[in-house]
Write a protein that holds these residues in place. Sequence first.
Motif, short mmCIF file in Angstrom:
data_model
loop_
_atom_site.label_atom_id
_atom_site.label_comp_id
_atom_site.label_asym_id
_atom_site.label_seq_id
_atom_site.Cartn_x
_atom_site.Cartn_y
_atom_site.Cartn_z
N MET A 108 25.93 55.22 51.41
CA MET A 108 25.86 56.63 51.81
C MET A 108 25.01 57.42 50.81
SD MET A 108 26.89 59.16 53.82
CE MET A 108 28.12 58.27 54.76
N LYS A 109 23.84 57.85 51.25
CA LYS A 109 22.94 58.57 50.35
C LYS A 109 23.01 60.08 50.68
CE LYS A 109 18.19 58.33 48.65
NZ LYS A 109 16.85 57.83 48.95
N ILE A 110 23.36 60.86 49.67
CA ILE A 110 23.65 62.28 49.90
C ILE A 110 22.69 63.17 49.10
CG2 ILE A 110 25.41 64.09 49.78
CD1 ILE A 110 27.54 61.88 49.92
N LEU A 111 22.17 64.22 49.75
CA LEU A 111 21.34 65.19 49.04
C LEU A 111 22.12 66.50 48.86
CD1 LEU A 111 18.54 65.87 47.79
CD2 LEU A 111 17.92 66.85 50.01
N ILE A 112 22.19 66.97 47.61
CA ILE A 112 22.85 68.24 47.30
C ILE A 112 21.78 69.28 46.98
CG2 ILE A 112 24.50 69.40 45.79
CD1 ILE A 112 25.49 66.49 45.03
N VAL A 113 21.74 70.36 47.75
CA VAL A 113 20.73 71.40 47.51
C VAL A 113 21.43 72.70 47.11
CG1 VAL A 113 18.73 72.61 48.46
CG2 VAL A 113 19.31 70.34 49.30
N ASP A 114 21.21 73.11 45.86
CA ASP A 114 21.78 74.37 45.34
C ASP A 114 20.90 74.79 44.18
OD1 ASP A 114 25.10 75.53 45.29
OD2 ASP A 114 23.52 76.38 44.03
N MET A 157 26.66 74.18 39.91
CA MET A 157 27.29 73.96 41.22
C MET A 157 26.95 72.56 41.73
SD MET A 157 29.32 74.82 43.51
CE MET A 157 29.87 76.38 42.83
N ARG A 158 25.69 72.15 41.55
CA ARG A 158 25.30 70.79 41.97
C ARG A 158 26.16 69.75 41.23
NH1 ARG A 158 19.82 72.69 41.19
NH2 ARG A 158 19.59 71.34 39.39
N ARG A 159 26.37 70.03 39.96
CA ARG A 159 27.13 69.09 39.15
C ARG A 159 28.59 69.02 39.61
NH1 ARG A 159 27.13 69.25 32.57
NH2 ARG A 159 28.47 67.43 32.29
N ILE A 160 29.17 70.18 39.95
CA ILE A 160 30.56 70.21 40.44
C ILE A 160 30.67 69.40 41.73
CG2 ILE A 160 32.32 71.72 41.48
CD1 ILE A 160 31.42 73.88 39.44
N ILE A 161 29.74 69.66 42.67
CA ILE A 161 29.78 68.96 43.95
C ILE A 161 29.59 67.45 43.74
CG2 ILE A 161 28.60 68.68 46.18
CD1 ILE A 161 28.05 71.73 46.09
N LYS A 162 28.66 67.13 42.83
CA LYS A 162 28.39 65.73 42.53
C LYS A 162 29.65 65.02 42.00
CE LYS A 162 24.97 63.12 39.97
NZ LYS A 162 23.79 63.14 39.14
N ASN A 163 30.36 65.71 41.11
CA ASN A 163 31.59 65.14 40.55
C ASN A 163 32.67 64.97 41.61
OD1 ASN A 163 31.81 64.45 37.65
ND2 ASN A 163 30.81 66.44 37.42
N LEU A 164 32.79 65.97 42.49
CA LEU A 164 33.80 65.87 43.55
C LEU A 164 33.46 64.71 44.49
CD1 LEU A 164 34.36 69.66 44.31
CD2 LEU A 164 35.97 68.08 43.22
N GLY A 194 34.29 58.78 46.12
CA GLY A 194 33.69 57.45 46.23
C GLY A 194 32.21 57.45 46.60
N PHE A 195 31.60 58.64 46.64
CA PHE A 195 30.17 58.71 46.94
C PHE A 195 29.38 58.87 45.65
CE2 PHE A 195 32.33 60.77 50.60
CZ PHE A 195 32.07 59.79 51.54
N THR A 196 28.68 57.84 45.25
CA THR A 196 27.99 57.90 43.97
C THR A 196 26.47 58.03 44.13
OG1 THR A 196 28.08 55.50 43.97
CG2 THR A 196 29.73 56.64 42.66
N ASN A 197 25.98 57.76 45.34
CA ASN A 197 24.53 57.82 45.54
C ASN A 197 24.11 59.25 45.93
OD1 ASN A 197 21.88 57.20 45.87
ND2 ASN A 197 22.16 55.87 47.66
N THR A 198 24.13 60.14 44.94
CA THR A 198 23.80 61.54 45.22
C THR A 198 22.50 61.94 44.55
OG1 THR A 198 25.24 62.15 43.37
CG2 THR A 198 26.17 62.35 45.56
N HIS A 199 21.75 62.79 45.24
CA HIS A 199 20.49 63.29 44.70
C HIS A 199 20.51 64.81 44.79
CE1 HIS A 199 18.55 59.26 44.58
NE2 HIS A 199 19.57 59.04 45.41
N PHE A 212 23.28 62.30 54.55
CA PHE A 212 24.12 63.49 54.57
C PHE A 212 23.48 64.56 53.69
CE2 PHE A 212 28.53 65.29 53.25
CZ PHE A 212 28.53 66.18 54.31
N LEU A 213 23.54 65.82 54.18
CA LEU A 213 22.97 66.93 53.41
C LEU A 213 24.05 67.98 53.14
CD1 LEU A 213 20.67 68.81 52.31
CD2 LEU A 213 20.24 69.48 54.69
N ILE A 214 24.18 68.35 51.87
CA ILE A 214 25.07 69.45 51.50
C ILE A 214 24.18 70.55 50.93
CG2 ILE A 214 26.92 70.23 49.96
CD1 ILE A 214 28.10 67.45 50.06
N THR A 215 24.21 71.73 51.53
CA THR A 215 23.31 72.78 51.05
C THR A 215 23.98 74.14 50.90
OG1 THR A 215 21.18 73.91 51.42
CG2 THR A 215 22.43 73.33 53.39
#
Lengths: 125, 262
Positions: A1-7, A12-19, A24-29, A48-51
């Motif tokens: 599961m490859k996830i992109l965090i846009v903020d 905030m990116r770091r908080i979301i990344k840690n959560l 169990g999702f470690t492949n975050t960008h 998956f995109l979190i923005t």
Amino acid sequence: MKILIVDDFSTMRRIIKNLLKDLGFTNTHEADDGSTGLPMLKTGDFDFLITDWNMPGMTGIDLLRAVRADEALSHTPVLMVTAEAKREQIVAAAQAGVNGYVVKPFTAQALKEKIEKIFERVDAS
Amino acid sequence: MADSKSGGHLEDIQDSIREHTKSLVESVEAGDFTSAIQHVQNLSDVRDQSLYREIGRLTRGLHDSIKNFEIAISDKDADPDADESKMADASDRLDYVIQSTNNAANKTMDLVEETIPVVDDLKSEAAELSVEWGKLLRREMEVSEFRQLYKKIDVFLKKVDGSSNTMSSNLSNILLAQDYQDLTGQVIQKVIKLVKGVENDLVDLVKMAGLVERISGIENTQEVTDTADVLLAEGPIVDAEEREDVVTSQDEVDDLLSSLGF
């Protein structure tokens, strides 16, 4: 599961990344706004995109619309995590095809619930 | 500000008008029209003079308001050596707030991220030892196994001691990292004071400009148009309880979305 965090805020990116890591999702960008995030989405094969909404450059709602308008990306699940809390904004995000909407400040539990709900639906369809 | 003065002016003007009108009536009744026309002229002069005086007063007031406003946005008048205006100073101060909250958040997250594996490690080792300890309690343990457990417990206790020190020090540092609240609070209070001052000066300025426009007969036909885009990002809502157009909790978001078929 490859996830992109846009903020635009790295904290905030770091908080979301840690959560996400806890879930169990470690492949975050990460990207700091829509205009840097969109090219990553186009070439990165993200699941998956979190923005965020409010960002300099390209906002989250514009990113969402661009994703839905792009044939290759249009089915990517999008979760909006934002301080924007006007009813009209939430309705607009829903109309633009958002899969979940979390208002800041949020709890780890709320984020977890929304993410799980989105994946349940993706798996079911 | 000039209202008390204008009261005096107004009385003077009313007295002159009353006087000239009385003389005018007397002249007309006496059939002295040359004198009557002179009194009409005098009345007209009174009107002109009062108008000029009022415009002069308002112009001075406007000038003062502009000066106050300039002092607020630029500190140069008060201190010629200052190379920055109060406004530029205020944005620097707010940058400082962003910087220190950012540092504090990152420092806290660094320490938390450093502590989590320490706790996880202790937790898994304790779980492992607990299994072996259970065997010992149930007298299912071989002597050779017991010797190993004996050593393991010694190692574990030393580890707990070291890890506790790490955790305790990290927790203290997390506590200390919150000191930004006090510092940024002070900075923000100063900026709020400045903004309020500027707002008051600006309101004065607008009032004076409005009065000048009214007395000098300038009509401002430009209409204020409300072009606010509801979708424009507003950031965190600080007065959510007083507003009808915003949600106040995640539950409300969920309700709204489910009403839309989500």
